[in-house]
Design an enzyme around this catalytic site. Structure first.
Site, PDB file in Angstrom:
ATOM      1  CG  PHE A 283      69.415  35.397  -1.359  1.00 23.24           C
ATOM      2  CD1 PHE A 283      69.220  34.709  -2.257  1.00 23.24           C
ATOM      3  CD2 PHE A 283      69.344  34.947  -0.009  1.00 23.24           C
ATOM      4  CE1 PHE A 283      69.029  33.278  -2.275  1.00 23.24           C
ATOM      5  CE2 PHE A 283      68.996  33.414   0.427  1.00 23.24           C
ATOM      6  CZ  PHE A 283      69.033  32.827  -1.050  1.00 23.24           C
ATOM      7  CE  LYS A 284      72.382  30.127  -2.514  1.00 22.63           C
ATOM      8  NZ  LYS A 284      71.607  30.457  -3.577  1.00 22.63           N
ATOM      9  CG  ASP A 285      76.578  38.931  -0.904  1.00 23.79           C
ATOM     10  OD1 ASP A 285      77.632  37.967  -1.118  1.00 23.79           O
ATOM     11  OD2 ASP A 285      76.558  39.620  -1.847  1.00 23.79           O
TER      12      ASP A 285
END
Ligand SMILES: *Cc1c(COP(=O)(O)O)cnc(C)c1O
Length: 432
Positions: A106-108
């Protein structure tokens, strides 16, 4: 949007300043002064709207005074160019899949949005912006991918030689373009030290226009609120109270959810699901905040003993533990329980969780056990299970399918500059 420092309410910055500096000059975190409430109409029309559309509506409400509307729309469309589907596991349990971005975690979301905002804010500058990042693995690859092909910015990413997994190394070193991977003959701490030294070096400060892509940058937090609204919009039945369980480490993710609630998102409770690093669960239980040394666990992206975004959570609740308890419930999960949850969800629902998602599921399950009230429960799956094959395959005894974009990285040629752990060399490289 005006922001203040969590160390000093009188220290005010513009959004542009907050994005380019990351940290406030007094070392505090930037916090929005006001969060707009989204109109009732927005919530009535959530169902069936796509993620980009919802993201743009939220971004516009927050940033309309800071970024022109057409540019903001382009930034959102380029940054959030993948989906976050809500998958039903049973009648009242749903998993929000946040791993459909380029680095399968999810850090994208945060990294891609921040990179494009920085790209916009440095337009017209006389020099390229130089971003320096030290990484021990995943955050670095999300940041590197986030900045790929953003014009006006070049990125140097420092990683410890032999200190990241072979797949992580490929994800860091096969990008090319404006991204340069520096393989440092030292540890992760050495990499961090080199970056810190660079930021205080007088000559580098004069000759280069430098910034960090710090995890506490407000531009990484904002996009993490978008998919809370999207998740809510995808729920088939909203007649029951909605609770969302968030696997937490530095608590950026959870803080973004609490901000979404301030903007009007009708979520009853947020569950801060922690691994053994559960200082926030302790705080909610005792009212005492006692950061400690981090402990290694299976859900290693959450191994944080002193979560930086806790300062922002305190601000949201006026440093009042009672008020925070009204919105947040928290619990820790051991590695043994993490393994059990991976097994349970696979056996019951034929769905493979990664260790971080398993902690999220555990949080939801424990909340249900402690609160008799029926609820629609969503938990977040923050990484693709193929990123953690050792744990998942050991627990389940099955092979995890590797998604195509991950196979692509593995097949590419590593390109990295090998440097000794030495500041003089590193500095010469940056200037050369
Ligand atoms: C970073 C990370 C988390 C924790 O998010 P925070 O915002 O730091 O609480 C959870 N899962 C994965 C896979 C991560 O990379």
């Amino acid at each position: 949007m005006k922001l203040y420092s969590t160390n000093n309410r009188a220290l005010i910055a513009s959004f542009r300043e907050a994005v380019l500096h990351g940290l406030a000059p007094d070392g505090g975190l930037f916090m929005p002064k006001d969060l707009p409430r989204l109109p009732g109409d927005f919530f009535r029309t959530l169902e069936g709207r796509n993620l980009q559309d919802i993201s743009f509506a939220v971004a516009r409400a927050l940033l309309k005074d800071d970024v022109p509307e057409d540019i903001l729309r382009r930034i959102v469309e380029e940054a959030i160019n993948f989906d976050a589907p809500l998958v039903r596991l049973d009648d009242e349990t749903y998993v929000l899949e946040l791993f459909h971005g380029p680095t399968l975690a999810f850090k994208d979301f945060g990294a891609r949005f921040m990179a494009r905002l920085m790209g916009y804010f440095v337009q017209g500058a006389d020099r390229e912006l130089t971003i320096l990042v030290a990484t021990s693995g995943d955050t670095g690859s999300a940041v590197a991918h986030g900045f790929l092909n953003v014009s006006g910015i070049r990125v140097f990413i420092l990683y410890p030689s032999g200190g990241v997994s072979p797949t992580q190394e490929k994800m860091l070193t096969t990008l090319g373009g404006n991204i340069t991977a520096l393989e440092i003959q030292g540890t992760f701490d050495d990499c961090q030290k080199l970056v810190k030294q660079a930021f205080v070096d007088q000559e580098l400060r004069e000759k280069l226009f430098m910034s960090s892509a710090n995890s506490i940058n407000i531009a990484r937090l904002i996009p993490q609120s978008f998919y809370y609204f999207y998740a809510y919009g995808q729920l088939a039945d909203i007649s029951k109270p909605v609770v969302i369980s968030v696997p937490s480490g530095n608590f950026g993710h959870l803080t973004a959810g609490l901000m979404a609630k301030r903007m009007g998102l009708p979520v009853t409770k947020f569950i801060a699901a922690c691994n053994a690093n559960d200082v926030v669960a302790d705080y909610l239980r005792t009212g005492q905040y006692k950061p400690r040394q981090s402990q290694k666990t299976l859900s290693n992206a959450m191994d944080v003993g002193a979560p930086s975004n806790f300062a922002r959570m305190l601000e949201l609740y006026g440093h009042d533990v009672e008020k925070m308890r009204a919105d947040v419930w928290s619990i820790g999960c051991t590695d043994a329980q993490t393994r059990e949850m991976i097994k349970e969800v696979y056996e019951k629902c034929n769905y493979i969780l990664d260790p971080h998602g398993a902690v999220g599921y555990w949080g939801l399950k424990q909340y249900r056990a402690a609160n008799a009230e029926q609820c629609a429960g969503i938990f977040f799956e923050t990484a693709h299970p193929a990123k953690f094959p050792e744990t998942v395959e050991e627990v389940l005894g099955v092979k995890v399918d590797v998604p195509e974009r991950m196979r692509d990285y593995i097949s590419k040629e590593k390109q990295a500059v090998l440097l000794p752990n030495d500041f003089v060399n590193f500095k010469a490289f940056l200037l050369g």
